[in-house]
Design an enzyme around this catalytic site. Structure first.
Site, PDB file in Angstrom:
ATOM      1  N   GLU A 171     -22.177   1.474  74.017  1.00 28.86           N
ATOM      2  CA  GLU A 171     -20.876   1.352  73.354  1.00 28.86           C
ATOM      3  C   GLU A 171     -20.932   0.510  72.084  1.00 28.86           C
ATOM      4  O   GLU A 171     -20.017   0.562  71.269  1.00 28.86           O
ATOM      5  CB  GLU A 171     -19.838   0.768  74.319  1.00 28.86           C
ATOM      6  CG  GLU A 171     -19.503   1.657  75.505  1.00 28.86           C
ATOM      7  CD  GLU A 171     -18.741   2.916  75.139  1.00 28.86           C
ATOM      8  OE1 GLU A 171     -18.493   3.140  73.937  1.00 28.86           O
ATOM      9  OE2 GLU A 171     -18.403   3.692  76.052  1.00 28.86           O
ATOM     10  N   HIS A 378     -11.554   5.552  76.574  1.00 25.45           N
ATOM     11  CA  HIS A 378     -11.402   4.242  75.928  1.00 25.45           C
ATOM     12  C   HIS A 378      -9.970   3.728  75.961  1.00 25.45           C
ATOM     13  O   HIS A 378      -9.597   2.876  75.151  1.00 25.45           O
ATOM     14  CB  HIS A 378     -11.899   4.280  74.470  1.00 25.45           C
ATOM     15  CG  HIS A 378     -13.375   4.385  74.334  1.00 25.45           C
ATOM     16  ND1 HIS A 378     -14.035   4.151  73.138  1.00 25.45           N
ATOM     17  CD2 HIS A 378     -14.351   4.697  75.222  1.00 25.45           C
ATOM     18  CE1 HIS A 378     -15.331   4.326  73.299  1.00 25.45           C
ATOM     19  NE2 HIS A 378     -15.550   4.663  74.571  1.00 25.45           N
TER      20      HIS A 378
END
Length: 405
Positions: A171, A378
């Site tokens: 990420e 997300h």
């Protein structure tokens, strides 16, 4: 071997005529359906652990569970440092008697901060399950583990080797796993990235590359009311630079430049002597990074506030993953396998970056989005479609079978 797969990809990419649906492997599908409750239970364990990229303890916990499951599957397991990132990467491998060398990739980190798992623990609501990181990418970890379990139940080992990399820091750009991914990519013929399946039940066949602009301004402090002209306003210069550098984007080339962070000053009555701004940069072709870097140097020299110092730097992250004949061929084969289930697999691209871009840049045919289907990525509403687990397990296991021989 790799050349043979690329040639096959070219053949399969020609209208998909060669990639006809084979008969359904009913035994494999039954195994996939039977695996769903246990797969959900494992997913719940993983989701209920905070494992943001900077949470070393949480990443260690997820890694420990993954290693435990991998050892049950008879994998050779290596635990490797992820420096400069937190925790440790995991590389698991299985050796068989066939010819194909297949790389699977998933990641253990999420974008969520500490406390997210306690605030929004795993839950099933109707046909969807929710929780932080459930689709991105803890679902991908579960897919890898259970696909290999299905193959073991079927007594299938006709591959030369299957390797699974579990990354701790995808990420934030995979800085601690980049060399590891590149090394293993070169040792395999094809790669399947287990990022989440798209809401339309899709795979990802191209991705944009990612990068960023770091903008720093030095000015001179002064009293904002008594002597503003004695200062050099770094905030005003930053605003000027943000506006003009934002124009580096090019819609025709699918290049985007979005400033997302701006910081300057601490008190309203002081002319700020420093400012900082950051932009997210996405490109469809690698050459756009070069163009942005060159144009950025020229444009940032145009200042609004005299005697300020402007520093603008481009940070390059993931390269683009372009669509090509090899990925088209792999996608056509995946669509044919999904058709065995009477289902249609959609194909799409993504502005998001992922480890598949690193593998594709090494010249290895790669497809992405082979995880569980879901949405709300997300966000606090991130979810998976529970009914997608068995079809997606079937798809991944069959792809490994097909590319093993």
């Amino acid at each position: 071997m790799r050349k043979n797969f690329v040639l096959l990809g070219l053949m399969l990419g020609l209208g998909g005529a060669v990639a006809q649906a084979a008969p359904l492997n009913q035994a494999l599908l039954t195994q996939a359906e039977n695996a769903k409750p246990d797969a959900l239970a494992l997913l719940a364990r993983l989701v209920n652990i905070d494992s943001g990229t900077y949470n070393e303890a949480g990443l260690d916990q997820v890694g420990a569970i993954a290693r435990e499951e991998l050892k049950k599957l008879g994998a050779r397991v290596e635990v490797l440092p992820a420096t400069p990132a937190k925790s440790s990467n995991i590389v698991a491998s299985w050796t068989g008697k066939g010819k194909g060398r297949i790389l699977l990739v998933a990641h253990m980190d999420t974008v969520f901060g500490d406390g997210a798992a306690a605030a929004r623990p795993f839950r099933v609501d109707g046909k969807r399950a929710y929780g932080p990181g459930i689709m991105d990418d803890k679902g991908g970890i579960v897919m890898a583990l259970y696909a290999m379990k299905l193959l073991q139940q079927a007594k299938f080992d006709d591959y030369a080797k299957v390797t699974l990399i579990l990354n701790t820091n995808e990420e934030t750009g995979s800085a601690g796993t980049l060399a590891l991914i590149k090394q293993h990519a070169r040792e395999h013929d094809v790669a399947f990235n287990l990022e989440p399946g798209r809401p339309a039940d899709g795979l990802v066949i191209w991705r944009k590359g990612s990068g960023g602009i770091e903008l720093d301004i030095k000015g001179k402090a002064a009293h904002a009311g008594v002597a503003p002209d004695a200062g050099r306003n770094a905030a005003m210069e930053a605003a000027h630079q943000v506006l003009q550098l934002s124009k580096l984007g090019d819609a025709g080339k699918q290049t985007t430049v979005n400033f997302t962070v701006i910081k300057a000053g601490e008190r309203s009555n002081v002319i700020p002597d420093a400012a900082h701004a950051e932009a997210d940069v996405r490109v469809a072709v690698a050459e756009e990074f070069d163009r942005i870097e060159k144009d950025m140097a020229r444009i940032s020299a145009n200042k609004l506030i005299p005697d300020t110092q402007v520093s603008a730097k481009l940070r390059r992250g993931f390269p683009p993953m372009p669509q090509n004949a090899a990925t088209d061929g792999m996608a056509a084969r995946a669509q044919a396998i999904y058709a065995e289930l009477g289902k249609k697999l959609t194909l799409e691209g993504s502005g998001g970056a992922a480890d598949s871009s690193l593998i594709a840049a090494a010249g290895v045919p790669t497809i992405d989005g082979l995880g569980i289907v879901g949405g709300g990525i997300h966000t606090p509403e991130e979810y998976i479609e529970v009914d997608s687990i068995a079809p997606r397990l079937y798809l991944l296991a069959r792809l490994i079978m097909d590319y093993s021989k």
